[in-house]
Design a protein around this motif. Structure first.
Motif, PDB file in Angstrom:
ATOM      1  N   ARG A 125      49.311  36.564  36.411  1.00 48.26           N
ATOM      2  CA  ARG A 125      50.033  37.515  37.060  1.00 48.26           C
ATOM      3  C   ARG A 125      51.134  37.467  37.379  1.00 48.26           C
ATOM      4  N   ALA A 126      51.741  36.194  37.817  1.00 48.08           N
ATOM      5  CA  ALA A 126      53.050  35.886  38.029  1.00 48.08           C
ATOM      6  C   ALA A 126      53.919  35.683  36.705  1.00 48.08           C
ATOM      7  N   ASP A 127      53.265  35.484  35.790  1.00 44.26           N
ATOM      8  CA  ASP A 127      54.205  35.494  34.611  1.00 44.26           C
ATOM      9  C   ASP A 127      53.960  36.471  33.778  1.00 44.26           C
ATOM     10  N   HIS A 128      52.915  37.225  33.818  1.00 44.02           N
ATOM     11  CA  HIS A 128      53.029  38.440  33.146  1.00 44.02           C
ATOM     12  C   HIS A 128      52.528  39.773  34.281  1.00 44.02           C
ATOM     13  N   PRO A 129      53.373  40.143  34.984  1.00 45.18           N
ATOM     14  CA  PRO A 129      53.256  41.210  35.877  1.00 45.18           C
ATOM     15  C   PRO A 129      52.451  42.247  35.307  1.00 45.18           C
ATOM     16  N   GLY A 130      51.303  42.706  35.926  1.00 46.34           N
ATOM     17  CA  GLY A 130      50.494  44.116  35.663  1.00 46.34           C
ATOM     18  C   GLY A 130      49.331  43.741  34.475  1.00 46.34           C
ATOM     19  N   LEU A 131      49.324  42.371  34.057  1.00 42.56           N
ATOM     20  CA  LEU A 131      48.511  42.029  33.213  1.00 42.56           C
ATOM     21  C   LEU A 131      46.912  42.377  33.880  1.00 42.56           C
ATOM     22  N   PRO A 132      46.285  43.078  33.270  1.00 43.20           N
ATOM     23  CA  PRO A 132      44.768  43.513  33.800  1.00 43.20           C
ATOM     24  C   PRO A 132      44.076  42.302  33.839  1.00 43.20           C
ATOM     25  N   ILE A 133      43.515  41.888  34.732  1.00 44.17           N
ATOM     26  CA  ILE A 133      42.699  40.659  35.016  1.00 44.17           C
ATOM     27  C   ILE A 133      41.467  40.814  35.714  1.00 44.17           C
ATOM     28  N   VAL A 134      40.181  40.343  35.055  1.00 45.74           N
ATOM     29  CA  VAL A 134      38.965  40.541  36.091  1.00 45.74           C
ATOM     30  C   VAL A 134      38.436  39.242  36.149  1.00 45.74           C
ATOM     31  N   VAL A 135      38.168  38.700  37.317  1.00 43.60           N
ATOM     32  CA  VAL A 135      37.554  37.378  37.694  1.00 43.60           C
ATOM     33  C   VAL A 135      36.060  37.738  37.856  1.00 43.60           C
ATOM     34  N   LEU A 136      35.325  36.708  37.837  1.00 43.73           N
ATOM     35  CA  LEU A 136      33.837  36.743  37.893  1.00 43.73           C
ATOM     36  C   LEU A 136      33.544  35.424  38.587  1.00 43.73           C
ATOM     37  N   SER A 137      32.737  35.815  39.543  1.00 47.46           N
ATOM     38  CA  SER A 137      32.246  34.719  40.731  1.00 47.46           C
ATOM     39  C   SER A 137      31.035  34.551  40.795  1.00 47.46           C
ATOM     40  N   GLN A 138      30.343  33.565  41.126  1.00 48.07           N
ATOM     41  CA  GLN A 138      28.813  33.477  41.438  1.00 48.07           C
ATOM     42  C   GLN A 138      28.284  33.875  42.652  1.00 48.07           C
ATOM     43  N   TYR A 139      29.246  33.590  43.493  1.00 48.33           N
ATOM     44  CA  TYR A 139      29.333  33.941  44.879  1.00 48.33           C
ATOM     45  C   TYR A 139      30.620  34.586  45.712  1.00 48.33           C
ATOM     46  N   VAL A 140      30.371  35.260  46.605  1.00 49.99           N
ATOM     47  CA  VAL A 140      31.389  35.837  47.412  1.00 49.99           C
ATOM     48  C   VAL A 140      32.287  34.697  47.870  1.00 49.99           C
ATOM     49  N   GLN A 141      33.447  34.753  47.594  1.00 50.63           N
ATOM     50  CA  GLN A 141      34.445  33.628  48.091  1.00 50.63           C
ATOM     51  C   GLN A 141      35.756  34.640  48.709  1.00 50.63           C
ATOM     52  N   GLN A 142      35.637  34.919  49.824  1.00 55.29           N
ATOM     53  CA  GLN A 142      36.505  35.747  50.470  1.00 55.29           C
ATOM     54  C   GLN A 142      38.238  35.581  50.098  1.00 55.29           C
ATOM     55  N   GLU A 143      38.349  34.298  50.468  1.00 56.99           N
ATOM     56  CA  GLU A 143      39.879  33.677  50.156  1.00 56.99           C
ATOM     57  C   GLU A 143      40.434  34.185  48.655  1.00 56.99           C
ATOM     58  N   TYR A 144      39.328  33.658  47.635  1.00 56.49           N
ATOM     59  CA  TYR A 144      39.796  34.144  46.326  1.00 56.49           C
ATOM     60  C   TYR A 144      40.023  35.495  46.013  1.00 56.49           C
ATOM     61  N   ALA A 145      39.145  36.305  46.452  1.00 57.82           N
ATOM     62  CA  ALA A 145      39.487  37.788  46.194  1.00 57.82           C
ATOM     63  C   ALA A 145      40.782  38.257  46.917  1.00 57.82           C
ATOM     64  N   ALA A 146      40.848  37.661  48.053  1.00 55.66           N
ATOM     65  CA  ALA A 146      42.475  38.416  48.765  1.00 55.66           C
ATOM     66  C   ALA A 146      43.575  37.742  47.732  1.00 55.66           C
ATOM     67  N   ASP A 147      43.530  36.447  47.227  1.00 52.69           N
ATOM     68  CA  ASP A 147      44.468  35.949  46.687  1.00 52.69           C
ATOM     69  C   ASP A 147      44.792  36.770  45.554  1.00 52.69           C
ATOM     70  N   LEU A 148      43.684  37.283  44.669  1.00 46.76           N
ATOM     71  CA  LEU A 148      43.874  38.028  43.559  1.00 46.76           C
ATOM     72  C   LEU A 148      44.448  39.377  43.805  1.00 46.76           C
ATOM     73  N   ILE A 149      43.829  39.992  44.780  1.00 45.50           N
ATOM     74  CA  ILE A 149      44.041  41.386  45.307  1.00 45.50           C
ATOM     75  C   ILE A 149      45.234  41.585  45.642  1.00 45.50           C
ATOM     76  N   GLY A 150      46.018  40.498  45.988  1.00 43.60           N
ATOM     77  CA  GLY A 150      47.210  40.520  46.750  1.00 43.60           C
ATOM     78  C   GLY A 150      48.347  40.555  45.559  1.00 43.60           C
ATOM     79  N   THR A 151      47.923  40.209  44.288  1.00 43.01           N
ATOM     80  CA  THR A 151      49.006  40.091  43.162  1.00 43.01           C
ATOM     81  C   THR A 151      49.096  41.775  42.427  1.00 43.01           C
ATOM     82  N   GLY A 152      48.509  42.774  43.124  1.00 39.17           N
ATOM     83  CA  GLY A 152      48.641  44.113  42.694  1.00 39.17           C
ATOM     84  C   GLY A 152      47.704  44.853  42.007  1.00 39.17           C
TER      85      GLY A 152
END
Length: 213
Positions: free
Chosen positions: A72-99
């Motif tokens: 996201r830093a290298d390609h601003p606006g690039l649509p990205i979906v991450v998949l997780s086995q469990y709820v990991q709050q810090e990861y979600a916050a990091d990703l959502i913070g990119t826009g």
């Protein structure tokens, strides 16, 4: 046709996702098994969407998430979906913070194919999709009392917690003592510690720091 780069270390899930994507009209230009291959594939194919697992080789910690944030830093606006086995709050916050144009889904949701594809299309269109379980966790997550401090202010507060005086802090950080005083003042204000006659604000700041660690 939407061009997709998929990163998932589990072979069965990866092949299953490829099948679903192709069935719904996506073009999977690369399907890889680790974060390094993901970075290479994105550079090579310039996809319209990236789908990645959070935990991948070699350590199975957060390689996929870190790769997503870096992309996201290298390609601003690039649509990205991450998949997780469990709820990991810090990861979600990091990703959502990119826009915008991001998604954070639990793998259990992938079983509902229609819902999964709809989430992908929402992200491609510029929306943000976050699993309801993740949203609930983020809403109830305690706020970081140190979040408003700058990096330098955190350094100063850490040295205060070690019992150092302003002059000792100045020497340790190679800055002037007046600068230390200014940082201390900013720390106290940002932590919501107004001057009073019956409390030691410096001690209260240290207690706040220790509780947040």
């Amino acid at each position: 046709m939407t061009r997709v780069v998929l990163a998932e270390d589990g072979v069965l899930l990866r092949e299953g996702l490829v099948g679903v994507l192709v069935r719904f009209g996506f073009e999977v230009v690369a399907a890889v098994g680790d974060a390094a291959e993901l970075m290479t594939a994105v550079k090579e194919h310039s996809p319209d969407l990236v789908i990645t697992d959070i935990k991948m080789p070699p350590s199975f910690q957060d390689e996929g998430l870190r790769a997503a944030v870096r992309l996201r830093a290298d390609h601003p606006g690039l649509p990205i979906v991450v998949l997780s086995q469990y709820v990991q709050q810090e990861y979600a916050a990091d990703l959502i913070g990119t826009g915008d144009s991001v998604g954070y889904l639990l793998k259990d949701r992938v079983a509902d194919i229609t819902e999964f594809v709809a989430a992908l299309r929402t992200v491609i269109a510029g929306g943000t999709v976050v699993d309801p379980d993740v949203v609930r966790r983020l809403i109830t997550r305690p706020l970081d009392p140190l979040a408003g401090l700058s990096g330098r202010e955190r350094e100063v507060l850490a040295l205060i917690a070690e019992g150092r005086s302003n002059s000792a802090i100045a020497a340790a950080l190679f800055i002037g003592e007046p600068a230390v005083g200014k940082h201390v003042g900013n720390i106290l204000v940002k932590l919501g510690l107004p001057p009073t006659d019956d409390t030691n604000r410096r001690v209260l700041a240290v207690l706040t720091y220790l509780r947040a660690r």
